[in-house]
Design a protein around this motif. Structure first.
Motif, mmCIF file in Angstrom:
data_model
loop_
_atom_site.group_PDB
_atom_site.id
_atom_site.type_symbol
_atom_site.label_atom_id
_atom_site.label_comp_id
_atom_site.label_asym_id
_atom_site.label_seq_id
_atom_site.Cartn_x
_atom_site.Cartn_y
_atom_site.Cartn_z
ATOM 1 N N GLN A 105 43.397 39.457 51.292
ATOM 2 C CA GLN A 105 44.048 38.517 52.517
ATOM 3 C C GLN A 105 45.236 38.271 52.217
ATOM 4 O O GLN A 105 45.957 37.587 53.022
ATOM 5 C CB GLN A 105 42.917 37.479 52.847
ATOM 6 N N LEU A 106 45.589 38.059 50.803
ATOM 7 C CA LEU A 106 46.672 37.704 50.311
ATOM 8 C C LEU A 106 47.844 38.769 50.324
ATOM 9 O O LEU A 106 48.816 38.803 49.603
ATOM 10 C CB LEU A 106 46.873 36.832 49.139
ATOM 11 N N ASN A 107 47.351 40.139 50.644
ATOM 12 C CA ASN A 107 48.284 41.229 50.492
ATOM 13 C C ASN A 107 48.479 41.658 49.042
ATOM 14 O O ASN A 107 49.420 42.225 48.835
ATOM 15 C CB ASN A 107 49.614 40.862 51.308
ATOM 16 N N GLU A 108 47.511 41.474 48.400
ATOM 17 C CA GLU A 108 47.766 41.852 46.829
ATOM 18 C C GLU A 108 46.566 42.790 46.595
ATOM 19 O O GLU A 108 45.527 42.635 46.934
ATOM 20 C CB GLU A 108 47.764 40.581 45.860
ATOM 21 N N ASN A 109 46.862 43.671 45.431
ATOM 22 C CA ASN A 109 46.036 44.629 44.940
ATOM 23 C C ASN A 109 45.011 44.026 43.995
ATOM 24 O O ASN A 109 45.436 43.198 43.328
ATOM 25 C CB ASN A 109 46.637 45.909 44.508
ATOM 26 N N ALA A 110 43.714 44.570 44.043
ATOM 27 C CA ALA A 110 42.884 43.868 42.769
ATOM 28 C C ALA A 110 43.287 44.372 41.556
ATOM 29 O O ALA A 110 42.854 43.608 40.484
ATOM 30 C CB ALA A 110 41.425 44.643 43.117
ATOM 31 N N GLU A 111 44.502 45.193 41.293
ATOM 32 C CA GLU A 111 44.841 45.379 40.090
ATOM 33 C C GLU A 111 45.462 44.222 39.247
ATOM 34 O O GLU A 111 45.650 44.222 38.092
ATOM 35 C CB GLU A 111 45.647 46.707 39.816
ATOM 36 N N LEU A 112 46.012 43.205 40.112
ATOM 37 C CA LEU A 112 46.494 42.156 39.506
ATOM 38 C C LEU A 112 45.567 41.449 38.461
ATOM 39 O O LEU A 112 45.814 40.806 37.387
ATOM 40 C CB LEU A 112 46.926 41.109 40.663
ATOM 41 N N LEU A 113 44.088 41.533 39.055
ATOM 42 C CA LEU A 113 43.265 40.708 37.996
ATOM 43 C C LEU A 113 43.018 41.314 36.425
ATOM 44 O O LEU A 113 42.435 40.886 35.673
ATOM 45 C CB LEU A 113 41.677 40.862 38.645
ATOM 46 N N TYR A 114 43.694 42.612 36.364
ATOM 47 C CA TYR A 114 43.377 43.353 35.153
ATOM 48 C C TYR A 114 44.567 43.235 34.356
ATOM 49 O O TYR A 114 44.701 43.853 33.077
ATOM 50 C CB TYR A 114 42.904 44.643 35.480
ATOM 51 N N ARG A 115 45.803 42.736 34.551
ATOM 52 C CA ARG A 115 46.963 42.713 33.882
ATOM 53 C C ARG A 115 46.883 41.240 32.989
ATOM 54 O O ARG A 115 46.427 40.125 33.773
ATOM 55 C CB ARG A 115 48.276 42.528 34.927
ATOM 56 N N PRO A 116 47.565 41.135 31.916
ATOM 57 C CA PRO A 116 47.895 40.046 31.039
ATOM 58 C C PRO A 116 48.414 38.861 32.187
ATOM 59 O O PRO A 116 49.538 39.095 32.710
ATOM 60 C CB PRO A 116 48.637 40.204 29.980
#
Length: 508
Positions: A105-116
């Motif tokens: 909903q915030l136009n962001e990909n889930a991969e953000l959760l897995y970056r430091p």
């Protein structure tokens, strides 16, 4: 849907002379999108912390919901980890799939959760923490200034996201954000607290109307009190004069008087004195009605500025300029061209990381001021006029410590002028002797703005000066810049402020 009731809330910080809240009572609905508005230092963040149970207080706060608070505190150790590994620590009932849904909903990909976490931009960190905040159910959310340090694109995303949600208190000084996201306001006035229906603009229109009515009523009461006092004085003078005439008279000039006239004169004097007493009662009533009329009016002082006038028309010349940090694959700035002429108020606009602060620091270096940039290479022209004096406000406030007067002495500013300007920006005198490291972020920003305004300069460079600054002071500064038209380069993501003050916008 339920209510949060606050009854007779009183709170003060240990060692403080004044109460932050005193016998405060109100109720709010947990389904509202509530905007929290007030001056810097009035206690907005303090109130959120009271709801979170962080501070002891007198009175009562009753609520049948749990509270969630933004921004979450992320430890130095967690900063090195991806958010997927610590999200359960900061919100135990939060599931990873729920956070991923909120990120979408915030136009962001889930991969953000897995970056430091420390490798993410301010905007990306804010979006992850907001996604964690709204993941799950049955929490009433306390959101404290979510758009500070965010670029315009990230602000628009957060604005649309919050507009789609219910059940929160939003502390923000961004008028555009408040207008888009809220349906009620909770306002910390100078002497009272209001809860009203509507967004920021609705409240502001109502406030101006009420303030105008209160000022008119105050003037009416002042005139009535003046008239009554004049009439009471005349009547009292007549009564005194009449009373003195009771004893002794000239039988030739006053041949119609006799000793029995004294009782008549006494009765007349008594009647006059009774009229005086009635007028005094009316005066007391008028004063009572007048009392408190102006308590909540925001008296915003007109600020002054004395910019220097440079002998050259072009103060900064940028021609086909490129800037690259050592080791970076791409230039931060590439082929940039513009001039800063006398009277220009230039807003640098673009997403986070596009080079706004880098450009500002390079201009400062060219003018002979210190600014840390690290290793870099550049091409093209970036030059400033000779003898250019710059007054600079940086984003960082962490270097502020000691008292206001110590900073004043260190910067060579006039003590009385500095104190007067801080008072005009609504910084209380009691703050002047405190350590600035204990100030709120908004109060620290006001200290930096005051020191910049008191520094005569050809060019004013302000890098995100309004982060944490309250709405009233923003309007106050807008009026100043429009009246005095100093030459400026500034970075500011507040849309309203940029529209009101900039006469040129440079897109980076």
């Amino acid at each position: 849907m339920s209510q949060i009731s606050v009854n007779d809330l009183t709170f003060y910080y240990e060692g403080s002379f004044d109460n932050i809240f005193e016998n405060v009572s109100f109720s709010i609905d947990t389904n509202w999108k509530l905007g929290f508005i007030g001056r810097n230092g009035k206690g907005k963040t303090t109130f959120l912390n009271i709801l979170m149970g962080k501070y002891p207080f007198r009175g009562s706060v009753s609520a049948s919901v749990r509270f969630g608070y933004f921004p979450y505190s992320v430890s130095d150790e967690d900063m090195k980890l991806p958010a997927s590994e610590f999200l359960a620590d900061i919100k135990p009932d939060c599931e990873e799939w729920q956070v991923i849904c909120e990120l979408a909903q915030l136009n962001e990909n889930a991969e953000l959760l897995y970056r430091p976490f420390h490798t993410l931009s301010h905007g990306e960190r804010t979006k992850i923490l907001l996604a964690i905040l709204f993941a799950g159910e049955n929490d009433f959310l306390l959101i404290d200034e979510p758009t500070n340090h965010l670029d315009s694109a990230a602000r628009e995303t957060v604005k649309a996201y919050l507009a789609s949600k219910n059940g929160f208190i939003l502390v923000s000084h961004d008028r555009d954000l408040l207008d888009s996201c809220i349906d009620h306001v909770l306002v910390l006035n100078r002497k009272s607290i209001d809860v009203q229906n509507g967004n920021f603009s609705d409240w502001w229109e109502n406030k101006q109307r009420r303030d105008k009515f209160a000022a008119a009523e105050n003037e009416k009461h002042k005139k009535e009190i003046k008239k009554l006092r004049q009439a009471a004085k005349r009547t009292a003078d007549w009564a005194d004069k009449n009373e003195r005439s009771k004893i002794g008279f000239d039988p030739i000039k006053e041949h119609d008087r006799c000793i029995s006239t004294r009782s008549f004169i006494g009765a007349k004097t008594k009647k006059m004195q009774s009229r005086v007493k009635q007028m005094e009662n009316r005066i007391a009533h008028e004063i009572e009605e007048k009392e408190g009329l102006l308590n909540d009016i925001e008296r915003v002082s007109e600020l002054k500025l004395s910019p220097l006038v440079h002998h050259k028309n072009i103060l900064v010349n940028i021609r086909d300029y490129s800037f690259t940090y050592c080791g970076a694959e791409k230039p931060v700035l590439d082929g940039l061209t513009f001039n800063v002429e006398r009277g220009d108020r230039i807003a640098l606009h673009g997403h986070n990381g596009c080079g706004k602060s880098t450009l500002i620091k390079r201009i400062l270096q060219k003018a002979g001021m210190s600014a840390e940039l690290g290793g870099f290479s550049e091409s093209g022209i970036c030059e400033t006029a000779s003898g250019l004096v710059i007054s600079y406000i940086c984003q960082d406030t962490s270097f502020l410590h000691g008292s206001v007067w110590e900073l004043c002495e260190k910067m060579g500013l006039d003590r009385s002028a500095f104190g007067a300007l801080l008072r005009q920006l609504d910084l209380e005198r009691v703050q002047f002797t405190k350590d600035m490291s204990d100030f709120s972020e908004g109060q620290k920003k006001k200290v930096l703005i005051a020191s910049s305004l008191l520094t005569p300069a050809h060019l004013y460079i302000w890098d995100e000066p309004l982060n944490y600054i309250d709405v009233f002071s923003r309007m106050q500064i807008e009026r100043l810049l429009k009246e005095y038209e100093p030459t400026m380069i500034f970075v500011e993501h507040d849309v309203r402020f940029r529209e009101e003050t900039a006469n040129k916008i440079i897109e980076l």
